[in-house]
Design a protein around this motif. Structure first.
Motif, short mmCIF file in Angstrom:
data_model
loop_
_atom_site.label_atom_id
_atom_site.label_comp_id
_atom_site.label_asym_id
_atom_site.label_seq_id
_atom_site.Cartn_x
_atom_site.Cartn_y
_atom_site.Cartn_z
N ALA A 66 0.83 -1.21 0.00
CA ALA A 66 0.00 0.00 0.00
C ALA A 66 0.86 1.25 0.00
CB ALA A 66 -0.92 -0.01 1.22
N ARG A 67 2.00 1.21 0.67
CA ARG A 67 2.86 2.39 0.75
C ARG A 67 3.70 2.59 -0.50
NH1 ARG A 67 8.03 3.52 2.33
NH2 ARG A 67 8.44 1.36 2.95
N ALA A 117 -7.92 -4.42 -0.40
CA ALA A 117 -6.92 -3.96 -1.37
C ALA A 117 -7.19 -4.46 -2.78
CB ALA A 117 -5.52 -4.41 -0.93
N THR A 118 -7.81 -5.65 -2.91
CA THR A 118 -7.90 -6.29 -4.24
C THR A 118 -9.30 -6.65 -4.67
OG1 THR A 118 -7.64 -8.53 -3.34
CG2 THR A 118 -5.61 -7.29 -3.86
N ALA A 122 -12.22 2.45 4.11
CA ALA A 122 -11.88 1.60 2.96
C ALA A 122 -10.49 1.88 2.41
CB ALA A 122 -12.92 1.78 1.86
N ALA A 123 -9.82 2.92 2.89
CA ALA A 123 -8.48 3.26 2.39
C ALA A 123 -7.46 2.24 2.89
CB ALA A 123 -8.10 4.66 2.82
N THR A 124 -6.41 2.04 2.11
CA THR A 124 -5.41 1.02 2.45
C THR A 124 -4.13 1.60 3.03
OG1 THR A 124 -4.49 1.09 0.20
CG2 THR A 124 -6.26 -0.51 0.62
N ALA A 125 -4.06 2.89 3.26
CA ALA A 125 -2.85 3.51 3.79
C ALA A 125 -2.42 2.81 5.08
CB ALA A 125 -3.08 4.99 4.06
#
Length: 681
Positions: free
Chosen positions: A219-220, A284-285, A619-622
């Protein structure tokens, strides 16, 4: 019955009828050993441990062996899940003396508790070059009588070495930066089993914390290899025998390198950690298999481990049924036929890889689902019928129904996030009820202390919380706060972390596993590595980092960085033993990113807009995303009780608004969902 008859631990109660005169851990046992001038025999295990049951049956239930134990030793039985601090110091001793460790753990110690001989399982008769337990008992007794000065000197030297190692190892410097995190992924790539998923050979354990680290790294950085390792490993575990294809939930580990045959015990902590990994993989997917595992594992936790409507989860399910390992889970063709009939049994044997020769023992097979069946409707029907037959016709594995604070904290985090992201409010409710149970039963607000275990709603007062308990419960409460906006959880997490900083850390920033005013053991353990669960130090680092971002507290952020000092030393040498520490380091390098979602639910439209903004943030993947949200209707906390992240951040023109900050720099507030998603990408 012996002295364990009044124990609250299900593991200790399993030994209450042994002819061994067991003592629980405590001063009474030490005093008796001093009075009789004999060594302690400390036996450590846990309720779901298969080989613990084997040794109990072979040796501890044997009248002659028990008589020898009672004559020559004061025998102490310890539940490692109740007393991980005791387990930690004697496991360190066992590993130092033998080069390995495990359970059951068998330790001989002086009346002061200093170990001088240790091992794990011993058979009742000499076998494969291993001495019998009886031979060991006789040999140790002879050494105690004939060369005691040597024994005492060895015990003193070992304790000094262990205490020195604990401090030196934990004081290693090197908070991981972006370069170190990339190097760790490089090491993992070299150790990755590209053919079968996972890392290393047999036995193969679910690398839940390493998978979380790799997801955060992807994610980063966008590194495709990091995500590919997660996808391959998660698919292999979910399709193999380690995953219960009928009831959901994961077994402890696979005895082989192909994920075919599990060690059948099922632990709360494994399933909570893996539930969160699969959830984050799906986030993420959009992977459908990952989402199925999330839902089935959550269902299994609520169905099989939930302790009641008042919240909380049991520790584990046993590996054995009727004294036979895996009996509840394995099948052969005839058993399929009896439940399904010839045609569906043949189809099921093919779908679940039930072979004539068997994949397990005695011609039985552990069910696998190597690929999704073409006929989804038939699959669901067959699966449901087999599940029901298993439930009705087979004896279910025993359940260790004590609640462990740390593992319940992990469950709170996983269920809260799963409920929020998949639209299942009952999972958020279960997380909230578990948090309420932890506050009501385990937390003493007057004393500012957390108890590690409870049973039947009663806290085990002899089992004080260790660092992982405070840290994992704080982690769960902060995740629950991010999902619900209920400030009571944020405030309680702060109280727990105050104890962490005041009682578990020394003046140099070193974190210990036990509190400064806790029971004095042979040395004070300070293990900064991760194992089956996040180590106390790395768990504390994660919770402190999140809380520091919510509050703007430099003290908490600095403590989080101090906790990660040893993680940098492991990044390039043994990253699999620092999975959670590296995951927290990914969040640290990323900022972590902070999101404040504010607004009023004055009408249905604005309430929906606020929920949409909040959902987009969740829902963000950070890595390690920190979220603060306007409290729900009816909860209006004092300004002093609100997280700093929410203060001075009004809704723009009365519309739901999001503020995104990163690395102490904030972007312009936005009322647009698309812009929020862009800022979090």
């Amino acid at each position: 019955m012996n002295r364990l008859a009044d124990a609250t631990s299900p593991y200790l109660l399993q030994h209450a009828d042994n002819p061994v005169d067991w003592y629980p851990w405590g001063e009474e046992a030490f005093a008796e050993a001093r009075r009789r001038d004999v060594p302690l025999l400390i036996s450590i295990g846990y309720a779901a441990c298969h080989w613990c049951h084997v040794m109990a049956h072979e040796s501890f239930e044997d009248e002659a062996i028990a008589a020898l134990m009672n004559e020559k030793y004061v025998c102490v039985k310890v539940d490692r899940e109740e007393r991980p601090d005791v387990d930690a110091v004697y496991m360190a001793a066992t590993q130092t003396m033998t080069g390995g460790g495990g359970w059951p753990m068998t330790v001989f110690a002086t009346p002061e508790g200093k170990p001088f001989q240790a091992g794990t399982y011993y058979p009742p008769v000499e076998r494969h070059g291993m001495p019998s337990f009886r031979q060991l008992l006789v040999a140790v007794d002879r050494a105690w009588g004939e060369i005691r000065e040597d024994v005492l000197r060895a015990g003193d030297g070992l304790v000094a070495e262990l205490a020195h190692n604990a401090r030196v190892v934990a004081r290693a410097e090197g908070v991981p930066d972006g370069e170190a995190l990339g190097a760790a992924v490089g090491v993992l790539l070299r150790e990755f089993d590209a053919e079968r998923g996972g890392f290393g050979g047999a036995p193969k354990f679910p690398p839940s914390m390493t998978l979380e680290h790799l997801l955060r790294h992807h994610a980063r950085t966008g590194e495709p290899a990091a995500l590919a390792m997660v996808q391959a490993t998660c698919a292999a575990m979910a399709r193999g025998g380690m995953y219960d294809q009928l009831g959901g939930g994961f077994a402890r580990y696979s005895v082989d390198a192909e994920w075919v045959v599990p060690h059948f015990e099922k632990m709360l902590y494994d399933n909570a950690l893996l539930l969160r990994v699969y959830l984050h993989l799906w986030r993420a997917t959009g992977d459908a298999l990952a989402l199925r595992v999330v839902n089935e594992t959550a269902d299994w936790m609520l169905r099989e481990l939930r302790l009641g409507p008042d919240g909380g989860f049991a520790s584990s399910l046993d590996a054995d049924t009727d004294g036979v390992e895996g009996k509840f889970y394995a099948w052969d063709a005839d058993q399929l036929m009896a439940v399904l009939g010839a045609e569906d049994a043949a189809w099921a044997a093919s779908a679940f890889n039930v072979t004539p020769e068997g994949t397990f023992e005695h011609g039985l097979s552990v069910l696998q689902l190597l690929q999704d069946p073409d006929d989804a409707e038939r699959y669901q029907s067959v699966r449901a019928r087999l599940f029901e037959a298993r439930r009705e016709q087979r004896t279910a594995p025993g359940r260790d129904d004590k609640a462990v604070a740390a593992w319940n904290g992990l469950a709170v985090a996983a269920l809260a996030e799963a409920g929020a992201l998949t639209g299942r409010p009952e999972l958020v409710d279960a997380a909230r009820q578990t948090a309420e149970m932890l506050e009501r039963v385990h937390w003493d607000d007057k004393a500012s202390r957390l108890t590690r275990t409870s049973r039947d709603g009663v806290a085990g007062q002899q089992n004080p919380g260790v660092l992982e308990d405070y840290a994992d419960v704080a982690e769960g409460l902060l995740a629950l706060y991010a999902v619900t906006g209920e400030t009571r959880w944020y405030r309680l997490a702060g109280k727990l972390l105050d104890v962490v900083l005041d009682e578990f850390r020394d003046e140099d920033g070193l974190f210990y596993d036990t509190a400064s005013d806790g029971e004095a053991l042979i040395f004070r353990p300070a293990d900064p590595t991760d194992n089956a669960t996040p180590g106390g130090t790395s768990a504390a680092a994660g919770a402190l980092l999140t809380y520091g971002a919510l509050t703007g507290s430099g003290r908490h952020r600095e403590a989080a960085e101090q906790a990660l000092r040893f993680t940098g030393a492991l990044a390039e040498r043994a990253p699999r033993f620092a999975g959670w520490g590296l995951a927290v380091a990914e969040a640290l390098v990323d900022g972590p990113r902070e999101v404040a979602v504010v607004g009023e639910a004055a009408d249905a439209e604005k309430a929906a807009g606020l929920r949409a903004m909040h959902q987009a943030a969740l829902a963000a993947t950070a890595p390690g995303l920190v979220i603060a949200v306007t409290p729900p209707a009816g909860e209006v906390p004092d300004a002093a009780e609100a997280p700093e992240l929410l203060r001075g951040r009004p809704a723009i023109a009365g519309e739901p608004t999001a503020y995104v900050c990163r690395g102490f720099v904030c972007q312009a507030p936005t009322t647009e969902l698309s812009e929020l998603r862009s800022q979090l990408a």
